[in-house]
Scaffold this motif. Structure first.
Motif, PDB file in Angstrom:
ATOM      1  N   VAL A   1       0.859  -1.177   0.000  1.00  0.00           N
ATOM      2  CA  VAL A   1       0.000   0.000   0.000  1.00  0.00           C
ATOM      3  C   VAL A   1       0.893   1.224   0.000  1.00  0.00           C
ATOM      4  O   VAL A   1       1.759   1.370   0.862  1.00  0.00           O
ATOM      5  N   SER A   2       0.702   2.095  -0.975  1.00  0.00           N
ATOM      6  CA  SER A   2       1.432   3.361  -1.036  1.00  0.00           C
ATOM      7  C   SER A   2       0.534   4.445  -0.484  1.00  0.00           C
ATOM      8  O   SER A   2      -0.632   4.552  -0.873  1.00  0.00           O
ATOM      9  N   VAL A   3       1.098   5.239   0.398  1.00  0.00           N
ATOM     10  CA  VAL A   3       0.305   6.244   1.103  1.00  0.00           C
ATOM     11  C   VAL A   3       1.026   7.587   1.037  1.00  0.00           C
ATOM     12  O   VAL A   3       2.236   7.648   1.279  1.00  0.00           O
ATOM     13  N   PRO A   4       0.302   8.653   0.712  1.00  0.00           N
ATOM     14  CA  PRO A   4       0.938   9.976   0.732  1.00  0.00           C
ATOM     15  C   PRO A   4       1.433  10.319   2.140  1.00  0.00           C
ATOM     16  O   PRO A   4       0.849   9.901   3.144  1.00  0.00           O
ATOM     17  N   PRO A  24      -2.913   9.903   8.281  1.00  0.00           N
ATOM     18  CA  PRO A  24      -2.928   9.250   9.596  1.00  0.00           C
ATOM     19  C   PRO A  24      -2.999   7.721   9.478  1.00  0.00           C
ATOM     20  O   PRO A  24      -3.643   7.174   8.573  1.00  0.00           O
ATOM     21  N   LYS A  25      -2.358   7.049  10.415  1.00  0.00           N
ATOM     22  CA  LYS A  25      -2.320   5.589  10.429  1.00  0.00           C
ATOM     23  C   LYS A  25      -3.725   5.001  10.469  1.00  0.00           C
ATOM     24  O   LYS A  25      -4.006   4.001   9.792  1.00  0.00           O
ATOM     25  N   ARG A  37      -8.086   1.822   8.081  1.00  0.00           N
ATOM     26  CA  ARG A  37      -9.483   1.754   7.654  1.00  0.00           C
ATOM     27  C   ARG A  37      -9.566   1.426   6.149  1.00  0.00           C
ATOM     28  O   ARG A  37     -10.353   0.594   5.729  1.00  0.00           O
ATOM     29  N   PHE A  38      -8.716   2.061   5.363  1.00  0.00           N
ATOM     30  CA  PHE A  38      -8.674   1.797   3.929  1.00  0.00           C
ATOM     31  C   PHE A  38      -8.354   0.323   3.660  1.00  0.00           C
ATOM     32  O   PHE A  38      -9.009  -0.329   2.850  1.00  0.00           O
ATOM     33  N   VAL A  39      -7.349  -0.177   4.360  1.00  0.00           N
ATOM     34  CA  VAL A  39      -6.959  -1.576   4.174  1.00  0.00           C
ATOM     35  C   VAL A  39      -8.109  -2.499   4.575  1.00  0.00           C
ATOM     36  O   VAL A  39      -8.440  -3.450   3.858  1.00  0.00           O
TER      37      VAL A  39
END
Length: 173
Positions: free
Chosen positions: A11-14, A18-19, A24-26
């Motif tokens: 997962v690439s995150v800007p 926030p963690k 939640r996305f995952v």
């Protein structure tokens, strides 16, 4: 979010997200991740089945493949040299599984995967034409595809046939 060949999800995150947002996305995409990992595993199984049909573990196996491939592509190389007006300075063979061929326009070296022997001859010819076209145009821009349209007009069909051969296990024998 992407599935890797090794069976992991990356997962690439800007920066600064926030963690909790990432977690939640995952969590919201667990079904997608399971399906993606299954598709990746199936692709890996198909690839393994395809490539295992031609062992290249020993020097003798590689030399035999080189001889067969050299005989197969020699007339094709002549045909496309005449059509492009270019010849490579060297042609080498390797056991690449991620590229059927490669061309260094600067050094005029073309490399072909020994695994081309597992493809129908029409597909092999497409790869030869493709790499010879790179002696004229290094990238895959409009000029490159104009060359391909001129020297090998059925390149789109050949590309589809190559994918089908890997998925369906056909070979030139």
């Amino acid at each position: 979010m992407r599935a890797t060949k090794s069976g992991e999800i990356h997962v690439s995150v800007p920066w600064g997200v926030p963690k909790a947002t990432v977690e939640r996305f995952v969590e919201e995409h667990r079904d997608w991740m399971a399906k993606a990992l299954e598709r990746t595993a199936q692709r890996e199984q198909k690839d393994a089945a395809f490539y295992s049909r031609m062992p290249l573990r020993t020097r003798r196996e590689r030399q035999e493949a080189d001889s067969r491939l050299g005989e197969l592509i020699a007339p094709m190389m002549e045909k496309y040299a005449a059509l492009t007006g270019k010849r490579p300075l060297s042609v080498k063979f390797n056991s690449a599984r991620t590229r059927w061929g490669s061309c260094n326009k600067r050094t005029r070296e073309i490399r072909f995967s020994r695994y081309l022997l597992l493809l129908p001859e029409f597909c092999v010819e497409h790869v030869v034409a493709h790499e010879m076209a790179h002696l004229l145009v290094a990238n895959h821009g409009p000029r490159f595809y104009a060359v391909m349209d001129r020297i090998f007009p059925l390149w789109k069909e050949a590309r589809k046939a190559t994918r089908a051969a890997v998925d369906g296990g056909q070979s030139i024998g």
